[in-house]
Motif scaffolding. Structure first.
Motif, PDB file in Angstrom:
ATOM      1  N   GLN A 118       8.658   0.598 -17.306  1.00 26.11           N
ATOM      2  CA  GLN A 118       8.277   1.974 -16.986  1.00 26.11           C
ATOM      3  C   GLN A 118       9.214   2.915 -17.255  1.00 26.11           C
ATOM      4  O   GLN A 118      10.387   2.589 -16.512  1.00 26.11           O
ATOM      5  CB  GLN A 118       7.419   1.992 -15.775  1.00 26.11           C
ATOM      6  CG  GLN A 118       6.087   1.180 -15.878  1.00 26.11           C
ATOM      7  CD  GLN A 118       5.108   2.177 -16.792  1.00 26.11           C
ATOM      8  OE1 GLN A 118       4.779   3.022 -16.698  1.00 26.11           O
ATOM      9  NE2 GLN A 118       4.798   1.073 -17.577  1.00 26.11           N
ATOM     10  N   TYR A 163      11.583   6.430 -10.105  1.00 28.04           N
ATOM     11  CA  TYR A 163      10.243   6.311 -10.139  1.00 28.04           C
ATOM     12  C   TYR A 163       9.387   5.688  -9.165  1.00 28.04           C
ATOM     13  O   TYR A 163      10.148   4.978  -8.260  1.00 28.04           O
ATOM     14  CB  TYR A 163      10.056   4.503 -11.241  1.00 28.04           C
ATOM     15  CG  TYR A 163       9.035   4.338 -11.352  1.00 28.04           C
ATOM     16  CD1 TYR A 163       8.028   4.543 -12.559  1.00 28.04           C
ATOM     17  CD2 TYR A 163       8.588   2.875 -10.647  1.00 28.04           C
ATOM     18  CE1 TYR A 163       6.827   3.975 -12.747  1.00 28.04           C
ATOM     19  CE2 TYR A 163       7.442   2.449 -10.863  1.00 28.04           C
ATOM     20  CZ  TYR A 163       6.369   2.946 -11.994  1.00 28.04           C
ATOM     21  OH  TYR A 163       5.172   2.258 -12.228  1.00 28.04           O
ATOM     22  N   VAL A 164       8.219   5.947  -8.802  1.00 28.53           N
ATOM     23  CA  VAL A 164       7.409   5.656  -7.675  1.00 28.53           C
ATOM     24  C   VAL A 164       6.548   4.804  -7.766  1.00 28.53           C
ATOM     25  O   VAL A 164       5.665   4.732  -8.599  1.00 28.53           O
ATOM     26  CB  VAL A 164       6.792   7.165  -7.102  1.00 28.53           C
ATOM     27  CG1 VAL A 164       6.023   6.759  -5.831  1.00 28.53           C
ATOM     28  CG2 VAL A 164       7.688   8.225  -6.807  1.00 28.53           C
ATOM     29  N   TRP A 165       6.665   3.570  -7.262  1.00 26.70           N
ATOM     30  CA  TRP A 165       6.054   2.466  -7.453  1.00 26.70           C
ATOM     31  C   TRP A 165       5.024   2.092  -6.395  1.00 26.70           C
ATOM     32  O   TRP A 165       5.034   2.278  -5.163  1.00 26.70           O
ATOM     33  CB  TRP A 165       7.119   1.155  -7.050  1.00 26.70           C
ATOM     34  CG  TRP A 165       6.456  -0.161  -7.060  1.00 26.70           C
ATOM     35  CD1 TRP A 165       5.409  -0.452  -7.668  1.00 26.70           C
ATOM     36  CD2 TRP A 165       6.931  -1.354  -6.343  1.00 26.70           C
ATOM     37  NE1 TRP A 165       5.223  -1.870  -7.584  1.00 26.70           N
ATOM     38  CE2 TRP A 165       6.128  -2.338  -6.784  1.00 26.70           C
ATOM     39  CE3 TRP A 165       8.035  -1.396  -5.486  1.00 26.70           C
ATOM     40  CZ2 TRP A 165       6.131  -3.612  -6.204  1.00 26.70           C
ATOM     41  CZ3 TRP A 165       8.133  -2.721  -4.883  1.00 26.70           C
ATOM     42  CH2 TRP A 165       7.508  -3.871  -5.333  1.00 26.70           C
ATOM     43  N   ASP A 166       3.560   2.243  -6.914  1.00 24.66           N
ATOM     44  CA  ASP A 166       2.431   2.114  -6.070  1.00 24.66           C
ATOM     45  C   ASP A 166       2.225   0.686  -5.709  1.00 24.66           C
ATOM     46  O   ASP A 166       1.900   0.091  -6.495  1.00 24.66           O
ATOM     47  CB  ASP A 166       1.296   2.733  -6.908  1.00 24.66           C
ATOM     48  CG  ASP A 166      -0.165   2.620  -6.111  1.00 24.66           C
ATOM     49  OD1 ASP A 166      -0.028   2.284  -5.047  1.00 24.66           O
ATOM     50  OD2 ASP A 166      -1.058   3.096  -6.754  1.00 24.66           O
ATOM     51  N   THR A 167       2.361   0.221  -4.542  1.00 20.95           N
ATOM     52  CA  THR A 167       1.953  -1.172  -4.265  1.00 20.95           C
ATOM     53  C   THR A 167       0.771  -1.344  -3.621  1.00 20.95           C
ATOM     54  O   THR A 167       0.532  -2.608  -3.235  1.00 20.95           O
ATOM     55  CB  THR A 167       3.123  -1.571  -3.039  1.00 20.95           C
ATOM     56  OG1 THR A 167       2.741  -0.869  -1.973  1.00 20.95           O
ATOM     57  CG2 THR A 167       4.642  -0.853  -3.634  1.00 20.95           C
ATOM     58  N   SER A 168      -0.253  -0.548  -4.115  1.00 22.11           N
ATOM     59  CA  SER A 168      -1.581  -0.913  -3.685  1.00 22.11           C
ATOM     60  C   SER A 168      -1.967  -2.271  -4.404  1.00 22.11           C
ATOM     61  O   SER A 168      -1.836  -2.246  -5.629  1.00 22.11           O
ATOM     62  CB  SER A 168      -2.489   0.398  -4.002  1.00 22.11           C
ATOM     63  OG  SER A 168      -2.247   1.320  -3.300  1.00 22.11           O
ATOM     64  N   GLY A 190       0.851  -1.445  -0.039  1.00 23.78           N
ATOM     65  CA  GLY A 190       0.076  -0.054  -0.041  1.00 23.78           C
ATOM     66  C   GLY A 190       0.980   1.400  -0.038  1.00 23.78           C
ATOM     67  O   GLY A 190       0.224   2.364  -0.132  1.00 23.78           O
ATOM     68  N   GLU A 191       1.989   1.097   0.279  1.00 21.90           N
ATOM     69  CA  GLU A 191       3.008   2.167   0.273  1.00 21.90           C
ATOM     70  C   GLU A 191       3.373   2.684  -1.053  1.00 21.90           C
ATOM     71  O   GLU A 191       3.320   1.702  -1.744  1.00 21.90           O
ATOM     72  CB  GLU A 191       4.008   1.959   1.168  1.00 21.90           C
ATOM     73  CG  GLU A 191       4.189   2.213   2.756  1.00 21.90           C
ATOM     74  CD  GLU A 191       5.615   1.890   3.125  1.00 21.90           C
ATOM     75  OE1 GLU A 191       5.724   2.671   4.321  1.00 21.90           O
ATOM     76  OE2 GLU A 191       6.311   1.289   2.830  1.00 21.90           O
ATOM     77  N   ASP A 192       3.475   4.071  -1.409  1.00 15.23           N
ATOM     78  CA  ASP A 192       4.415   4.352  -2.416  1.00 15.23           C
ATOM     79  C   ASP A 192       6.144   4.152  -2.248  1.00 15.23           C
ATOM     80  O   ASP A 192       6.350   4.530  -1.327  1.00 15.23           O
ATOM     81  CB  ASP A 192       4.350   5.767  -2.924  1.00 15.23           C
ATOM     82  CG  ASP A 192       2.677   5.991  -3.497  1.00 15.23           C
ATOM     83  OD1 ASP A 192       2.028   4.882  -3.972  1.00 15.23           O
ATOM     84  OD2 ASP A 192       2.181   7.057  -3.390  1.00 15.23           O
ATOM     85  N   VAL A 215       5.278  -4.576 -12.758  1.00 14.50           N
ATOM     86  CA  VAL A 215       5.455  -3.151 -13.366  1.00 14.50           C
ATOM     87  C   VAL A 215       6.364  -3.709 -14.495  1.00 14.50           C
ATOM     88  O   VAL A 215       7.254  -4.098 -14.591  1.00 14.50           O
ATOM     89  CB  VAL A 215       6.194  -2.109 -12.701  1.00 14.50           C
ATOM     90  CG1 VAL A 215       6.855  -1.041 -13.370  1.00 14.50           C
ATOM     91  CG2 VAL A 215       5.378  -1.742 -11.419  1.00 14.50           C
TER      92      VAL A 215
END
Length: 103
Positions: free
Chosen positions: A57, A69-74, A9-11, A54
């Protein structure tokens, strides 16, 4: 190399800095198309069932040789993931691999 653990859920910021042999910041050959990041889910017992979460990207450029790169783990499951960053420099392709554990 293992990155610090993160929580589902963290970026998660994925960063890389490129330097030449003298330590000066350098960019890949084509910053419009590289570096790219791929994140792969690494199953605990079955290496053949790895899945890209991913895929290729483009990373954002923060300055010369500095990319993020900001990985959205949601929505992902807890477990181990492999991060691969790829970029071309003249006649050389550089691939950096790191692992991270999502809790």
């Amino acid at each position: 190399m293992r990155l610090q653990n993160a929580f589902v859920g963290e970026d998660v910021p994925i960063t890389i800095t490129y330097e030449d042999d003298a330590g000066a910041a350098v960019d890949p050959d084509d910053t419009a198309t590289e570096p790219t990041v791929t994140v792969v889910d690494v199953p605990e017992h079955d290496a053949e069932s790895e899945t890209d979460v991913v895929s290729d990207q483009l990373m954002n450029q923060n300055g010369t040789g500095d990319f993020e790169y900001v990985w959205d783990t949601s929505g992902l499951d807890a477990g181990e993931y492999r991060i691969e960053v790829t970029a071309d420099f003249s006649t050389e392709t550089k691939i950096v691999k790191q692992t991270i554990l999502l809790e």
